[in-house]
Write an enzyme that holds these catalytic residues in place. Sequence first.
Site, mmCIF file in Angstrom:
data_model
loop_
_atom_site.group_PDB
_atom_site.id
_atom_site.type_symbol
_atom_site.label_atom_id
_atom_site.label_comp_id
_atom_site.label_asym_id
_atom_site.label_seq_id
_atom_site.Cartn_x
_atom_site.Cartn_y
_atom_site.Cartn_z
ATOM 1 N N ARG A 142 -21.632 -3.866 11.247
ATOM 2 C CA ARG A 142 -21.229 -4.680 12.395
ATOM 3 C C ARG A 142 -21.721 -4.026 13.684
ATOM 4 O O ARG A 142 -21.895 -2.820 13.752
ATOM 5 C CB ARG A 142 -19.706 -4.792 12.452
ATOM 6 C CG ARG A 142 -19.115 -5.780 11.483
ATOM 7 C CD ARG A 142 -17.613 -5.930 11.740
ATOM 8 N NE ARG A 142 -16.886 -4.702 11.444
ATOM 9 C CZ ARG A 142 -16.407 -3.884 12.348
ATOM 10 N NH1 ARG A 142 -16.583 -4.136 13.633
ATOM 11 N NH2 ARG A 142 -15.752 -2.789 11.994
ATOM 12 N N SER B 246 -9.360 6.015 7.551
ATOM 13 C CA SER B 246 -7.982 6.486 7.484
ATOM 14 C C SER B 246 -7.268 6.088 6.195
ATOM 15 O O SER B 246 -6.055 6.189 6.105
ATOM 16 C CB SER B 246 -7.188 5.963 8.693
ATOM 17 O OG SER B 246 -7.672 6.533 9.892
ATOM 18 N N LYS C 228 -7.277 3.023 4.324
ATOM 19 C CA LYS C 228 -6.680 1.696 4.126
ATOM 20 C C LYS C 228 -7.006 1.098 2.754
ATOM 21 O O LYS C 228 -6.112 0.643 2.036
ATOM 22 C CB LYS C 228 -7.149 0.753 5.240
ATOM 23 C CG LYS C 228 -6.664 -0.688 5.101
ATOM 24 C CD LYS C 228 -6.793 -1.446 6.409
ATOM 25 C CE LYS C 228 -8.237 -1.560 6.853
ATOM 26 N NZ LYS C 228 -8.950 -2.657 6.157
ATOM 27 N N THR C 229 -8.283 1.082 2.386
ATOM 28 C CA THR C 229 -8.672 0.457 1.120
ATOM 29 C C THR C 229 -8.106 1.215 -0.071
ATOM 30 O O THR C 229 -7.615 0.620 -1.034
ATOM 31 C CB THR C 229 -10.202 0.352 1.014
ATOM 32 O OG1 THR C 229 -10.678 -0.511 2.056
ATOM 33 C CG2 THR C 229 -10.619 -0.226 -0.321
ATOM 34 N N ARG D 115 -3.161 8.543 -4.954
ATOM 35 C CA ARG D 115 -2.047 7.882 -5.635
ATOM 36 C C ARG D 115 -0.694 8.462 -5.229
ATOM 37 O O ARG D 115 0.334 7.764 -5.307
ATOM 38 C CB ARG D 115 -2.250 7.962 -7.139
ATOM 39 C CG ARG D 115 -3.437 7.119 -7.614
ATOM 40 C CD ARG D 115 -3.884 7.455 -9.024
ATOM 41 N NE ARG D 115 -2.898 7.091 -10.020
ATOM 42 C CZ ARG D 115 -3.121 7.161 -11.332
ATOM 43 N NH1 ARG D 115 -4.304 7.573 -11.773
ATOM 44 N NH2 ARG D 115 -2.180 6.828 -12.184
#
Length: 611
Positions: A74, A266, A268-269, A519
């Site tokens: 982007r 950070s 997120k995914t 996890r």
Amino acid sequence: MADVEAALDQAGLTNPHVREYVRYWADLTGAERVEVISASDDARLAQEALDAGELLPAGEGLYYSRSYHKDTARSEERTIVATSNPEDAGAYNNWRPSSEMKPLLESKMRGASAGKTMYVVPYLMAPPGSPLEAYAAGVELTDSRTVVMHMIRMARVGIDYINDLADPNSFVRAVHVTGDLENLGHGTADDARYFVTVADERTILHFGSSYGGNALLGKIAHGLRQAAYDGWASGAFLSEQFMLLGITDKETGKKYHICGGFPSASGKTNLAMTLAPDALGDRYYVDFYGDDIAWLWVDENDGKLYGMNPEFGVFGVAKDTNEATNPGALHSVDAGSGAIFTNIAYNPKTQEVWWEGKTPNPPEDVTGWEDWKGELISERAEGDDSPWAHPNSRFTTTLSNVPNVAPDFNSPQGVPIDAIIFGGRTRDREPLIRAITDLAEGVYDGLTLGAEATFAAEGVDGQLRYDPMSMRPFMSYPEGSYAAHWLKIIGQAKELPLFAHVNWFQRGDDGRFLWPGYRENLRPLLWLMQLKAGEVSGRQTPVGIIPTKEELNLEGLDISPEDLDTILTIDNARWQQEIEHRDVHLSAFHGLPEEIWEAHRRVKADLEADA
């Protein structure tokens, strides 16, 4: 024009407003032919793209795409929000008047698709029957076959979505023209690229790219930027760059849903797709709903806050995705998934793909391997250790391919939201988790969300680059109005969600991470849900409620008491420095609600009193 009419008739496109829109842009761009697309066209398009060399085979039912080497991400500086009202300008939305931008984009697009097919892609950015369906319909016009294939994976694509609209004229008009990529002056004073959302006309005009958020207009341009403006203009909902997951306690049968925003890098995914730690897997199960966008609204019947992921697929970063960090993402691109890889390393002889972090080391036998630019690894100069895959290389796959996708991910009702979390990568100041029960303080925390800059990138080592709600690149209206809209929408809920701030990235004096992450990040979220249920009380600090060591479920986790103490402690002096930076950050936003300033002053005063 007769050929356009015949194509629309043959496809069964009956919406007169869509037909008029297609005719106008087919004429303006000079497209040679028009083709209306449905999801059932995917296999044919894939074969055509393979035959044309636009895609390469990457194994059974998998595809490889390589973009122009300057067209890999982007472009925030070329992305503009345009409206007819100068008061829509904010600190981050790059506002320009629509009277200037529409003629400019039309001039660039005029004749730019000569000799090409204009693909008409009708899509829906919400499950059919959703309360927000009226804001979800769009039609992307594009001259790129690979963009069409990505859109089929990222949105619900089909002609019925726009033929059967309650208001036939209520759809987002999204036009993508690739342009002559090698001659657009990327990054120069003569840069010809423009990615414009004319928000008050629900029109998106993107020129000069074939990559990701610049070209898949249903995703960021509609799903985030336009939808955020629609939500504000209608007063009906929020559109945020949020992940969304569900946690089921198999022992009690309770299920919780958490959404939240995280700036780039950070976690997120990885959090969105996380699984329960092995030690807790017998009791807890995590459902994946989405990793990038959430629409939030309050149901007028039961007064609950609901959320949904409007997307149909995942456009994930490949780098560092592996069996340990994100097995769900890795297996969402297994053979037969139809996934498309972009700008990773590729071996045309074996049809294998690789990216940094997929395995500890790259393939030992480099024979046939090409980097993301198509250059042979075997012909690199000695000592050339540049990445094989572009750092922003991607995979595109449908949500249904994610192994732990929620069974109700496509439910039009969405899911009730129990908590909204924010998280930025910081080496200090932010503890593992701190919960916030006050609405204004929760919104204030989101507005002051930031991630640590590096000296090389920003020249302010250790300071935060603020990214309000993780929406800095996607803001479409002023920040003061944005904060007020948050207070209004969330404040309508009969039961407010808990807010929280998380940080997996605290480091010790020796530079090592104090929390294992991945996890194990489920553990503080479980504490948050226990706090909401009144099962734990935590410890009150000036910046929120922090777990006690006894309250965190640490079963099977190897962490020292000293490290645990550090990540569950507030550094008051460091926080008082942070508050001074927030003063400057918030002052850049015109018209912030007084409730936000009050929250800021309250936190500042509490820190001073606690010092």
